[in-house]
Scaffold this motif. Structure first.
Motif, mmCIF file in Angstrom:
data_model
loop_
_atom_site.group_PDB
_atom_site.id
_atom_site.type_symbol
_atom_site.label_atom_id
_atom_site.label_comp_id
_atom_site.label_asym_id
_atom_site.label_seq_id
_atom_site.Cartn_x
_atom_site.Cartn_y
_atom_site.Cartn_z
ATOM 1 N N ASP A 338 17.061 62.419 34.613
ATOM 2 C CA ASP A 338 16.571 61.047 34.741
ATOM 3 C C ASP A 338 15.111 60.890 34.342
ATOM 4 O OD1 ASP A 338 19.048 60.148 35.512
ATOM 5 O OD2 ASP A 338 18.658 60.284 37.650
ATOM 6 N N THR A 395 20.120 61.190 46.786
ATOM 7 C CA THR A 395 18.838 60.498 46.805
ATOM 8 C C THR A 395 17.703 61.445 47.171
ATOM 9 O OG1 THR A 395 19.260 59.788 49.093
ATOM 10 C CG2 THR A 395 19.850 58.265 47.332
ATOM 11 N N SER A 399 15.541 62.784 43.869
ATOM 12 C CA SER A 399 14.215 62.159 43.872
ATOM 13 C C SER A 399 13.113 63.209 43.958
ATOM 14 C CB SER A 399 14.092 61.182 45.047
ATOM 15 O OG SER A 399 14.981 60.102 44.898
ATOM 16 N N ALA A 402 12.903 64.983 40.554
ATOM 17 C CA ALA A 402 12.306 64.103 39.541
ATOM 18 C C ALA A 402 10.801 63.974 39.759
ATOM 19 C CB ALA A 402 12.980 62.730 39.588
ATOM 20 N N ILE A 415 8.965 57.565 36.721
ATOM 21 C CA ILE A 415 9.694 56.628 37.580
ATOM 22 C C ILE A 415 8.653 55.849 38.356
ATOM 23 C CG2 ILE A 415 11.243 56.413 39.558
ATOM 24 C CD1 ILE A 415 12.694 58.918 38.553
ATOM 25 N N PHE A 418 10.317 54.686 43.283
ATOM 26 C CA PHE A 418 11.324 55.637 43.734
ATOM 27 C C PHE A 418 12.336 55.004 44.683
ATOM 28 C CE2 PHE A 418 8.823 58.904 41.750
ATOM 29 C CZ PHE A 418 9.761 59.896 41.453
ATOM 30 N N GLU A 420 13.599 52.007 44.204
ATOM 31 C CA GLU A 420 14.554 51.440 43.253
ATOM 32 C C GLU A 420 15.388 52.545 42.613
ATOM 33 O OE1 GLU A 420 16.758 48.945 40.883
ATOM 34 O OE2 GLU A 420 15.524 48.480 42.642
ATOM 35 N N TYR A 421 14.760 53.677 42.324
ATOM 36 C CA TYR A 421 15.482 54.812 41.747
ATOM 37 C C TYR A 421 16.582 55.292 42.690
ATOM 38 C CZ TYR A 421 16.352 59.595 40.063
ATOM 39 O OH TYR A 421 16.947 60.753 39.621
ATOM 40 N N GLU A 422 16.283 55.363 43.987
ATOM 41 C CA GLU A 422 17.295 55.798 44.954
ATOM 42 C C GLU A 422 18.458 54.815 45.001
ATOM 43 O OE1 GLU A 422 15.747 56.777 48.775
ATOM 44 O OE2 GLU A 422 14.395 58.326 48.006
ATOM 45 N N GLN A 424 19.463 53.017 42.460
ATOM 46 C CA GLN A 424 20.205 53.265 41.220
ATOM 47 C C GLN A 424 21.092 54.509 41.347
ATOM 48 O OE1 GLN A 424 17.164 53.560 38.233
ATOM 49 N NE2 GLN A 424 16.596 51.400 38.384
ATOM 50 N N LEU A 425 20.582 55.538 42.017
ATOM 51 C CA LEU A 425 21.378 56.745 42.227
ATOM 52 C C LEU A 425 22.636 56.428 43.025
ATOM 53 C CD1 LEU A 425 18.564 59.324 43.069
ATOM 54 C CD2 LEU A 425 19.997 59.315 41.024
#
Length: 592
Positions: A338, A395, A399, A402, A415, A418, A420-422, A424-425
């Motif tokens: 990612d 997550t 995370s 990354a 990223i 984070f 928002e990234y979690e 998305q995951l």
């Protein structure tokens, strides 16, 4: 071996053959990911439309991640020289294992996989083949390659490729066992810098594990590594470079000698090499990771019977604390892909170690407890490694990996958010989970008081625990207070929520208030004051009256009664809107 054991093994073996032989063949498949129902779709997917992204990539190679699936595609590559516990069975015979690895990548982290079995034992030729196909992939997972060639192959490929690459047999086991070791040492109240460790086995996994433990603070001089010939000491000759790194200045020669007074045993060898006497000779609160499969170096039940203070992990799922690589590799690659990392470095591995270790110390969600059909899971001797189906792994670990890639300067992209990234995951793991999660998040944003009837029931108590622990609502338990408390103690449910017993003295004022309301509502419909006084001691009426008076925001009832008998008292208290003739219910079914 008993007749029953032989029968069970025969049945399992046949089931395994049937499972793999069933149509469609194999465990993974390729499916279209873009529209393909019209002629225009096909012209965009292939000729002539495909030429446009081809030229974009030609002019700017980094855009391959924008216009193709490379960024979410991993190669699982093996030459079949060290397959599971089966040894050198060849490339073709390794294919079921590699397909299985692909399945795990997909179901745990939504990573696509091509499994590639290479019929080549010469390490330099193997390296050239992998280098030649590397442009296809966003990452490479090397698998089941024997030592010492595995060390050389991985090192050379890491030097020459700029995508995430890892030999999972080495580093996967190292990362998971290191996380387990951190927590086991905490339980044993021991310091990693002071413990004496015995490692039995000197292959790829053993070397990688020990090196990672040293990164965590283990003193190299406190390690005794053993192979099939005994302790690797200064008297030994003709050692591989990897074994030379662990030569000990000692006259100890056998595993039995090495274990006396030791704090930690790491088994990466074969079954039943540790005897009860060897275990008994270890220090107080010994840590034993017997990771040989299918038979551990010492059987779990035997170890527990030998010493009550042993802190133990195995590689098996039928005992507590399974050191399972699936806790790591899907999420390590997920995080690395990612951020388009150029490799998997030590910082990323250590980030995964600490993320996994810390997760085991957090309260375990009820969904995980239900998935494993256990009463409770709390950090301690029987639970110091997360369970494979803990959906927080994606997550937490991804995370952490990354972030470590970004911080160590190995990531091509960053990223910004984070949180928002979690999200998305989690969204990657399916639309049904996304829908439930949306509803849960909305509830968590403004949690309501929800009263649950039939609170003595196990499933109702479990539902209350989920609502409470996940912050979805403020549960109120409605039932016989004494019995509800007994059931909570019996099932190990420890939540600080109100328990409302309609017959309890502390509900006297509410009963008076509710009685007057019920009598006024139903006095011309068959309910007198005496009946109203009697009914408000029953939860069927007490719950709806709580809702009527605003003493709760929602009511869940009907667990042990039929729909009509449950609904009647509700409708007598919570009347229909004017003009409404029927009351309806909606049921939601989640599926693919």
């Amino acid at each position: 071996m008993s007749n029953k054991t032989q029968r069970d093994e025969k049945n399992f073996n046949q089931a395994a053959l049937d499972y793999h032989k069933a149509e469609p063949k194999g465990k993974i498949e390729v499916i279209p990911s873009k529209p393909h129902s019209s002629q225009r779709d096909l012209s965009l997917a292939y000729s002539p439309g495909v030429a446009v992204p081809c030229m974009e990539i030609h002019h700017n190679p980094e855009t391959v991640y924008d216009y193709t699936g490379k960024g979410n595609l991993v190669a699982v590559i093996s030459n079949g020289t060290a397959v599971l516990g089966l040894g050198d069975i060849g490339a073709e015979a390794s294919k079921p294992v590699m397909e299985g690895k692909g399945l795990l990548f997909k179901i745990f982290a939504d990573i696509n996989v091509f499994d590639i079995e290479i019929d080549e034992k010469d390490p330099d030729k193997f390296i050239q083949i992998v280098k030649g196909i590397a442009p296809t992939f966003g990452g490479i997972n090397l698998e089941d390659i024997k030592a010492p060639e595995a060390f050389y192959i991985e090192q050379k490929l890491k030097e020459e490729l700029d995508i995430p690459l890892m030999h999972d047999d080495q580093h996967g086991t190292a990362i998971i066992s290191a996380a387990a070791l951190i927590n086991a040492l905490q339980i044993a109240n021991k310091n990693i810098e002071e413990v004496k460790m015995v490692v039995n086995g000197a292959g790829a996994a053993a070397v990688a594990c020990t090196n990672l433990y040293i990164s965590l603070g283990l003193k190299r001089e406190n390690v005794l590594m053993c192979d099939s010939k005994g302790v690797i000491n200064h008297k030994r000759e003709n050692l591989t470079p990897e074994k030379i790194d662990f030569v000990a200045q000692t006259d100890l020669e056998t595993l039995e000698d090495a274990l006396k007074g030791s704090d930690v045993f790491i088994g990466l060898s074969k079954g039943n090499v540790m005897t009860p006497d060897m275990l008994s000779s270890m220090a107080e609160n010994p840590i034993v990771f017997a990771l040989a499969n299918p038979d551990p170096e010492i059987a779990y039940d035997l170890a527990m019977a030998t010493r009550k203070d042993v802190i133990m992990a195995t590689g098996r799922s039928d005992y507590p604390n399974q050191v399972n690589n699936v806790l790591g590799f899907p999420y390590i690659f997920r995080g690395a892909l990612d951020v388009q990392a150029k490799g998997i470095n030590e910082e990323m591995k250590l980030a995964a170690v600490h993320a996994i270790a810390n997760l085991a110390k957090e309260p375990v969600p009820e969904a995980v407890i239900l998935a494993y059909n256990v009463q409770n899971l709390q950090f301690g001797r029987e639970y110091f490694i997360p369970k494979p189906f803990d959906n927080r792994l994606i997550t937490k670990v991804s995370s952490a990996v990354a972030k470590a890639a970004i911080d160590s300067g190995i990531a091509r992209k960053t990223i910004a958010d984070f949180n928002e990234y979690e999200t998305q995951l989690l969204d990657r793991m399916g639309r049904d989970e996304k829908l439930v999660r949306m509803m849960q998040n909305r509830a968590k944003a403004n949690p309501k008081r929800i009263t649950l009837g039939n609170a003595e029931e196990y499933n109702v108590l479990k539902a209350a625990q989920i609502l409470y622990e996940e912050g979805i609502a403020y549960p109120i338990l409605l039932g016989d207070k004494k019995y509800v408390k007994e059931q909570m103690e019996r099932f190990g449910i420890n939540i600080d929520v109100p328990i409302i017993d309609p017959s309890d003295d502390d509900q006297k004022e509410n009963r008076k208030k509710y009685r007057e309301t019920l009598w006024k509502l139903r006095q011309r419909k068959g309910v007198n004051e005496y009946k109203a006084k009697k009914f408000v001691r029953q939860r069927d009426y007490f719950g709806p009256l709580m809702l009527k008076h605003g003493d709760t925001d929602g009511l869940i009832v009907g667990f042990s009664k039929n729909y009509v008998s449950t609904l009647r008292p509700v409708l007598e208290v919570i009347e229909k809107e004017k003009g409404v003739e029927k009351v309806a219910a909606m049921m939601m079914i989640l599926s693919e």
